[in-house]
Motif scaffolding. Structure first.
Motif, PDB file in Angstrom:
ATOM      1  N   SER A 228       0.822  -1.213   0.000  1.00 54.56           N
ATOM      2  CA  SER A 228       0.000   0.000   0.000  1.00 54.56           C
ATOM      3  C   SER A 228       0.857   1.265   0.000  1.00 54.56           C
ATOM      4  CB  SER A 228      -0.921   0.005   1.225  1.00 54.56           C
ATOM      5  OG  SER A 228      -0.162   0.119   2.429  1.00 54.56           O
ATOM      6  N   SER A 229       2.167   1.117   0.171  1.00 50.91           N
ATOM      7  CA  SER A 229       3.050   2.277   0.296  1.00 50.91           C
ATOM      8  C   SER A 229       3.121   3.113  -0.972  1.00 50.91           C
ATOM      9  CB  SER A 229       4.458   1.826   0.681  1.00 50.91           C
ATOM     10  OG  SER A 229       4.477   1.203   1.954  1.00 50.91           O
ATOM     11  N   PHE A 230       2.900   2.484  -2.132  1.00 52.43           N
ATOM     12  CA  PHE A 230       3.091   3.206  -3.385  1.00 52.43           C
ATOM     13  C   PHE A 230       2.049   4.298  -3.593  1.00 52.43           C
ATOM     14  CE2 PHE A 230       4.582  -1.227  -3.950  1.00 52.43           C
ATOM     15  CZ  PHE A 230       5.940  -0.936  -3.950  1.00 52.43           C
ATOM     16  N   ALA A 231       0.952   4.237  -2.873  1.00 51.47           N
ATOM     17  CA  ALA A 231      -0.055   5.295  -2.955  1.00 51.47           C
ATOM     18  C   ALA A 231       0.462   6.599  -2.356  1.00 51.47           C
ATOM     19  CB  ALA A 231      -1.335   4.859  -2.247  1.00 51.47           C
ATOM     20  N   PHE A 232       1.562   6.541  -1.613  1.00 52.79           N
ATOM     21  CA  PHE A 232       2.122   7.735  -0.979  1.00 52.79           C
ATOM     22  C   PHE A 232       3.157   8.420  -1.874  1.00 52.79           C
ATOM     23  CE2 PHE A 232       0.375   5.251   2.418  1.00 52.79           C
ATOM     24  CZ  PHE A 232      -0.113   6.184   3.319  1.00 52.79           C
ATOM     25  N   PHE A 233       3.333   7.895  -3.103  1.00 56.34           N
ATOM     26  CA  PHE A 233       4.256   8.494  -4.061  1.00 56.34           C
ATOM     27  C   PHE A 233       3.430   9.017  -5.239  1.00 56.34           C
ATOM     28  CE2 PHE A 233       6.915   4.779  -2.408  1.00 56.34           C
ATOM     29  CZ  PHE A 233       7.380   5.515  -1.326  1.00 56.34           C
ATOM     30  N   PRO A 234       2.909  10.237  -5.156  1.00 55.11           N
ATOM     31  CA  PRO A 234       1.941  10.723  -6.146  1.00 55.11           C
ATOM     32  C   PRO A 234       2.492  10.870  -7.554  1.00 55.11           C
ATOM     33  CG  PRO A 234       2.665  12.510  -4.698  1.00 55.11           C
ATOM     34  CD  PRO A 234       3.192  11.240  -4.106  1.00 55.11           C
ATOM     35  N   ALA A 235       3.812  11.016  -7.724  1.00 59.00           N
ATOM     36  CA  ALA A 235       4.386  11.198  -9.061  1.00 59.00           C
ATOM     37  C   ALA A 235       4.884   9.887  -9.668  1.00 59.00           C
ATOM     38  CB  ALA A 235       5.531  12.210  -9.013  1.00 59.00           C
ATOM     39  N   LEU A 236       4.724   8.767  -8.962  1.00 55.14           N
ATOM     40  CA  LEU A 236       5.301   7.499  -9.398  1.00 55.14           C
ATOM     41  C   LEU A 236       4.716   7.051 -10.737  1.00 55.14           C
ATOM     42  CD1 LEU A 236       7.353   5.403  -8.367  1.00 55.14           C
ATOM     43  CD2 LEU A 236       5.438   4.114  -7.417  1.00 55.14           C
ATOM     44  N   LYS A 237       5.610   6.733 -11.683  1.00 58.38           N
ATOM     45  CA  LYS A 237       5.204   6.277 -13.012  1.00 58.38           C
ATOM     46  C   LYS A 237       5.518   4.803 -13.233  1.00 58.38           C
ATOM     47  CE  LYS A 237       5.949  10.826 -15.145  1.00 58.38           C
ATOM     48  NZ  LYS A 237       6.725  11.569 -16.180  1.00 58.38           N
ATOM     49  N   THR A 238       6.687   4.363 -12.751  1.00 55.45           N
ATOM     50  CA  THR A 238       7.056   2.957 -12.937  1.00 55.45           C
ATOM     51  C   THR A 238       7.634   2.401 -11.647  1.00 55.45           C
ATOM     52  OG1 THR A 238       9.325   3.425 -13.689  1.00 55.45           O
ATOM     53  CG2 THR A 238       7.608   3.353 -15.372  1.00 55.45           C
ATOM     54  N   LEU A 239       7.362   1.131 -11.421  1.00 55.53           N
ATOM     55  CA  LEU A 239       7.928   0.381 -10.303  1.00 55.53           C
ATOM     56  C   LEU A 239       8.548  -0.879 -10.874  1.00 55.53           C
ATOM     57  CD1 LEU A 239       8.319  -0.481  -7.297  1.00 55.53           C
ATOM     58  CD2 LEU A 239       6.023  -1.496  -7.438  1.00 55.53           C
ATOM     59  N   THR A 240       9.808  -1.117 -10.546  1.00 54.10           N
ATOM     60  CA  THR A 240      10.501  -2.329 -10.984  1.00 54.10           C
ATOM     61  C   THR A 240      10.995  -3.067  -9.748  1.00 54.10           C
ATOM     62  OG1 THR A 240      11.240  -1.234 -13.015  1.00 54.10           O
ATOM     63  CG2 THR A 240      12.365  -3.262 -12.387  1.00 54.10           C
ATOM     64  N   MET A 241      10.711  -4.359  -9.689  1.00 49.46           N
ATOM     65  CA  MET A 241      11.185  -5.177  -8.578  1.00 49.46           C
ATOM     66  C   MET A 241      12.074  -6.286  -9.119  1.00 49.46           C
ATOM     67  SD  MET A 241       7.882  -5.457  -6.024  1.00 49.46           S
ATOM     68  CE  MET A 241       8.879  -6.102  -4.683  1.00 49.46           C
ATOM     69  N   GLU A 242      13.215  -6.470  -8.457  1.00 51.94           N
ATOM     70  CA  GLU A 242      14.125  -7.561  -8.767  1.00 51.94           C
ATOM     71  C   GLU A 242      14.073  -8.551  -7.608  1.00 51.94           C
ATOM     72  OE1 GLU A 242      17.506  -5.299 -11.478  1.00 51.94           O
ATOM     73  OE2 GLU A 242      17.893  -5.601  -9.339  1.00 51.94           O
ATOM     74  N   LEU A 243      13.617  -9.752  -7.896  1.00 53.70           N
ATOM     75  CA  LEU A 243      13.511 -10.808  -6.890  1.00 53.70           C
ATOM     76  C   LEU A 243      14.631 -11.803  -7.159  1.00 53.70           C
ATOM     77  CD1 LEU A 243       9.655 -11.441  -7.168  1.00 53.70           C
ATOM     78  CD2 LEU A 243      10.848  -9.720  -5.795  1.00 53.70           C
ATOM     79  N   GLU A 244      15.483 -12.028  -6.165  1.00 53.57           N
ATOM     80  CA  GLU A 244      16.622 -12.892  -6.442  1.00 53.57           C
ATOM     81  C   GLU A 244      16.935 -13.819  -5.280  1.00 53.57           C
ATOM     82  OE1 GLU A 244      19.641  -9.989  -7.372  1.00 53.57           O
ATOM     83  OE2 GLU A 244      20.477 -10.094  -5.352  1.00 53.57           O
ATOM     84  N   ASP A 245      17.442 -14.978  -5.643  1.00 57.23           N
ATOM     85  CA  ASP A 245      17.838 -15.967  -4.652  1.00 57.23           C
ATOM     86  C   ASP A 245      18.779 -16.959  -5.310  1.00 57.23           C
ATOM     87  OD1 ASP A 245      17.956 -17.426  -2.282  1.00 57.23           O
ATOM     88  OD2 ASP A 245      15.839 -17.112  -1.873  1.00 57.23           O
ATOM     89  N   GLU A 246      19.279 -17.893  -4.516  1.00 58.39           N
ATOM     90  CA  GLU A 246      20.226 -18.872  -5.032  1.00 58.39           C
ATOM     91  C   GLU A 246      19.550 -19.864  -5.969  1.00 58.39           C
ATOM     92  OE1 GLU A 246      22.200 -20.710  -1.780  1.00 58.39           O
ATOM     93  OE2 GLU A 246      23.156 -18.859  -1.089  1.00 58.39           O
TER      94      GLU A 246
END
Length: 376
Positions: A228-246
């Motif tokens: 829900s945190s992304f609602a607090f970034f009013p100018a946000l256009k893109t979100l990229t997540m890198e999920l990594e593990d062994e």
């Protein structure tokens, strides 16, 4: 870095009409400034001598001990050194020193073209909030790109942690990348990350939500969840997540990445960020350290790291009018009923920067509004 410019400094700026650069449209000049400020790797600026991005390449045909990319041995290598984080970067700022007008137009772009890197848990700097608070107010307002490196145990324990850490740049942030490292934690620990659960995720709840997604059920993000945190970034256009593990959790990681493409993160105004492209993956391995085989026995290469990348996009920003039809109707009504003469558009003035473009393309009703506000 941008600083407050005294008014007399702006008034004294030469229009530089003799310069080919300043005879170009402002939009073109801004593109030139952005290219000039683009960060470049510093020659011989590697954090560890002999270690660069190629040192992390995995050669599927050779054992890492014989790989040419890993022939350079090193004594110590911090955990935060990884592909894309092996060398120092710099931005050339000579353009800002050429004249007052160049400084006035381009200074704010110096920070906005950078991607700031913040680390939580381990890294070369203090925690994100303290690092960002060290910037000036003007610099924080120009931060558009940020890359956060953290671990899941820091990330999802407190749903408000993300927005608290990035609060100094919340209003200006447009492109956010989050690298979540060591998703599984200790060997044998299941991979856990769940946007639909407040607090630390657990495998049972994740399995239930995955099944609900497969059945096509509509799921909601709890207000206390990290998602829900992304609602607090009013100018946000893109979100990229890198999920990594062994590599040993390769199947689990791929399953999580595919599920993540179905997530929708709430924004303000009943809008959501959604993923429109398939996730991508890459493999890499930490290079070989100096090793005494006589003392410690045969060397075992570091396990491969698998990284999955998922991107979410915000919906297009709507105009001030709710739809184009109502806007055209308003313009037509104003043209037919107003007896006042049309306002004259302000002449081009280099000191006005981006306002020149607004004045040149604004409709009549918008010009009247600007006049009422005292802008023109």
């Amino acid at each position: 870095m941008e600083v407050e410019i005294p008014r007399d400094f702006l008034m004294d700026a030469d229009d530089q009409v003799q310069s080919p650069l300043f005879r170009l449209p402002l939009e073109v000049r801004r593109t030139i400034y952005e290219l000039a400020f683009r960060e470049q790797a510093i020659d011989d600026g590697n954090y560890v001598k002999g270690i660069n991005d190629e040192s992390f390449i995995v050669d599927e045909c050779q054992d890492q001990q014989d790989s040419v990319h890993n022939a350079q041995e090193f004594r110590t290598l911090h955990n935060w050194i990884r592909p894309g984080c092996t060398t120092r970067l710099k931005s050339e700022t000579a353009l800002l020193r050429t004249c007052q007008l160049a400084y006035m137009e381009a200074s704010s772009l110096l920070v906005s073209t950078m991607e700031l890197k913040c680390y939580q848990g381990y890294g070369p700097r203090v925690r994100p909030s303290r690092y960002l608070k060290r910037l000036t107010d003007a610099q924080r307002s120009d931060v558009h790109r940020l890359h956060l490196f953290t671990q899941v145990r820091d990330f999802d324990r407190n749903g408000a942690w993300l927005r608290q850490q990035l609060e100094p740049v919340a209003k200006s942030l447009q492109h956010l990348t989050i690298t979540l490292r060591d998703l599984g934690g200790a060997p044998g620990t299941p991979m856990l990350l769940n946007p639909y659960q407040s607090g630390v995720a657990n495998s049972q709840a994740m399995a239930q939500y995955m099944k609900k997604t497969e059945r096509g059920e509509e799921l909601s993000i709890p207000p206390a969840s990290w998602a829900s945190s992304f609602a607090f970034f009013p100018a946000l256009k893109t979100l990229t997540m890198e999920l990594e593990d062994e590599e040993g959790r390769k199947i689990e990681l791929e399953s999580l990445a595919q599920w993540a493409t179905t997530w929708k993160f709430p924004l303000g105004g009943n809008q959501f960020m959604s993923s429109k492209t398939a996730p991508s993956s890459r493999a890499w391995r930490r290079p070989r350290p100096q090793y005494d085989e006589e003392l410690y026995g045969s060397y075992k290469p570091h396990p491969r790291i698998i990284t999955w990348t998922i991107r979410w996009d915000a919906p297009p920003i709507r105009t001030v009018a709710n739809d184009a039809a109502s806007q055209e109707e308003t313009m037509a009504t104003a043209t037919e009923t107003d007896d006042e003469p049309l306002l004259q558009r302000p002449a081009y003035d280099p000191r006005l920067g981006g306002l020149n473009s607004i004045f040149a393309h604004a409709d009549e009703s918008s010009l009247r509004q600007l006049a009422e506000w005292g802008v023109i």
